[in-house]
Design an enzyme around this catalytic site. Structure first.
Site, PDB file in Angstrom:
ATOM      1  N   SER A   1     -36.956  25.005  42.435  1.00 17.12           N
ATOM      2  CA  SER A   1     -35.647  24.982  41.803  1.00 17.12           C
ATOM      3  C   SER A   1     -35.165  23.599  41.440  1.00 17.12           C
ATOM      4  CB  SER A   1     -34.924  25.818  42.951  1.00 17.12           C
ATOM      5  OG  SER A   1     -34.756  24.999  44.079  1.00 17.12           O
ATOM      6  N   LYS A   2     -34.071  23.773  40.833  1.00 21.76           N
ATOM      7  CA  LYS A   2     -33.710  22.492  40.398  1.00 21.76           C
ATOM      8  C   LYS A   2     -33.072  21.811  41.252  1.00 21.76           C
ATOM      9  CE  LYS A   2     -31.183  20.662  36.473  1.00 21.76           C
ATOM     10  NZ  LYS A   2     -31.686  20.586  34.973  1.00 21.76           N
ATOM     11  N   ARG A   3     -33.701  20.649  41.609  1.00 26.18           N
ATOM     12  CA  ARG A   3     -32.613  19.652  42.687  1.00 26.18           C
ATOM     13  C   ARG A   3     -32.371  18.302  41.946  1.00 26.18           C
ATOM     14  NH1 ARG A   3     -36.596  21.040  47.217  1.00 26.18           N
ATOM     15  NH2 ARG A   3     -36.993  22.489  45.816  1.00 26.18           N
TER      16      ARG A   3
ATOM     17  N   ASP B   1     -35.794  20.031  29.454  1.00 27.99           N
ATOM     18  CA  ASP B   1     -35.624  18.918  29.998  1.00 27.99           C
ATOM     19  C   ASP B   1     -36.844  18.049  30.179  1.00 27.99           C
ATOM     20  OD1 ASP B   1     -33.044  19.172  30.657  1.00 27.99           O
ATOM     21  OD2 ASP B   1     -33.395  19.676  32.818  1.00 27.99           O
TER      22      ASP B   1
END
Ligand code: GLU
Length: 446
Positions: free
Chosen positions: A207-209, A218
């Site tokens: 997940s995006k961290r 991105d």
């Protein structure tokens, strides 16, 4: 029967690398079998779906080269769904159920679930059996126009002639429900392949961290190349049985086999992706390098005295060689190392000396190098500079000769080789910088 696959994303966020990788496997399986690859936007959940996300998904897939043969949107297909829902109602396979909610009464449509054991064969996981009794009469539609996910998927897969459903293993438990619906409709079952999820290095869900990215937009923004992402994504759960790590889409099409996809989770390694990207960056043309570098060069370099578009262009391949991901150029630490491309370096003259060479010796070498370089006709390439000085360097010792040259040109501990730097700066500027170094050594001696 020819192969038809699909990627069926819900547009509830930008194109995620997990979805892109599922799309890649579907694309490869279809093309490998001279079949069709379909994009179906699953936007029946109107509250969570959005058009900009649908656009981002399509744009991202096209950018990766995963161009669909056909495109559909579930929101355009209400008429088709209501025809099927009516048929199932007429046959009494589904029924309208009045639900007593808190205070309000609403009705939904439920499947008459025979509650049998459902088995299916999965190309990656072999035979899987579920007891569906515990699912009860699950809800398949809100009303006659509004199928829920399972029903819409089954109708669409049938209407679109999908032969192979390749999707994340998080969908395994959805499969028995979808098979029950297929049975109610009396339609055939596609082949299933549930592929392993992409996991973070600690085996948690990717997940995006902080500082990390999972969206294709991105990655693109940071200067990752589509070929690099495609090569890397292919290796997330699949391997060719050889050491090959860089693939064109065509090579993947010929080598890919869905049956060779592993069961276990695929660990995402940013280091590996970056390394692959660096390899691809090393093979771009000078024009491509220039376009990439322009997008990521720190803006303040433009204030340096020798900055020009022409210099950026000639330096762009050398600049790109210094990073695996172009956005790394944007941070100040690596930004500093780029100043010598656009400004005369300043340094401590003693650092011009290679190991225990003395300043007199260094100065003598620099004088010869200056004459050799200024004797070249026109503005040289790196090869020409190398040819002009190689014999001298070999004769006197490469370190003693080439270190001062490189340092005179860059003033940096690390930089590209002196031949490339000299070619980038041009003959005139190279000679100026060497002369400057010679005069510094003179001051030192006097
Ligand atoms: N729309 C589902 C999702 O976004 C995928 C459905 C499917 O692949 O069957 O996860």
């Amino acid at each position: 029967m020819s192969v038809v696959t699909r990627i069926a994303p819900s547009p509830t966020g930008p194109l995620h690398i997990g979805t892109a990788r599922t799309a890649l496997f579907n694309y490869l399986h279809a093309k490998k079998n001279s079949g069709k690859f379909i994009l179906r936007i699953e936007d029946t959940d109107t509250e969570r779906s959005s058009e900009p996300y649908a656009e981002d998904i399509e744009k991202g897939l096209n950018w990766l080269g995963l161009v669909p043969n056909e495109k559909y949107k579930q929101s355009d297909r209400k008429d088709i769904y209501s025809k099927y829902i009516q048929k199932l109602l007429d046959e009494d396979s589904i029924y309208i159920s009045d639900e007593k909610g808190e205070g309000s009464n609403e009705s939904v449509i439920r499947l008459r679930n025979p509650g049998e054991n459902v088995s299916f064969n999965d190309s990656i996981r072999d035979d899987i059996t579920f007891n569906t009794a515990e699912l009860g009469d699950f809800v398949v539609a809100r009303d006659k126009e509004s199928p829920l996910y399972h029903l819409a998927v089954v109708i669409d897969d049938h209407e679109m002639g999908i032969t192979d459903v390749i999707r994340g293993e998080d969908h395994i438990s959805n499969t028995p429900r979808q098979i029950l619906i297929q049975k109610a409709l009396g339609i055939s079952r596609p082949r299933y392949a549930h592929i392993p999820l992409i996991l973070a290095p600690d085996r948690s869900k990717l997940s995006k961290r902080e500082g990390d990215t999972t969206s294709i937009a991105d990655f693109r923004e940071r200067g990752y190349l589509p070929q690099a992402l495609v090569s890397y994504m292919a290796l997330l759960g699949w391997n060719p049985g050889t050491d090959q790590e860089l693939f064109t889409l065509e090579e993947l099409v010929s080598q890919f086999d869905i049956r060779n996809v592993q069961k276990g989770g695929a660990i995402f390694s940013k280091e590996k992706l970056d390394w692959i990207n660096g390899k691809y960056l090393g093979s771009v043309t000078q024009n491509e390098a220039y376009e990439i570098v322009r997008q990521h060069l720190p803006a303040d370099l433009a204030n340096l005295p020798q900055y020009s578009e022409e210099r950026v262009r000639s330096a762009s391949v050398a600049i790109l060689e210094r990073v695996d991901v172009p956005s790394m150029l944007e941070n100040p630490t690596s930004g500093e190392e780029l100043t010598y491309f656009f400004d005369t370096p300043s340094y401590n003259p003693a650092d011009l000396n290679w190991r225990d060479s003395g300043s007199l010796e260094t100065k003598a070498h620099l004088e010869v190098l200056r004459d050799l370089i200024s004797g070249i006709q026109g503005d040289p390439t790196a090869d020409i500079v190398k040819k002009a000085i190689w014999n001298y360097a070999t004769e006197k010792g490469r370190g003693t000769v080439l270190w001062p040259l490189r340092f005179a040109l860059t003033g940096a501990e690390r930089s590209p080789d002196p031949f490339s730097i000299s070619a980038i700066l041009g003959k005139e500027e190279s000679v100026k910088r060497i002369d400057h170094a010679i005069s510094q050594l003179e001051n030192r001696n006097s």
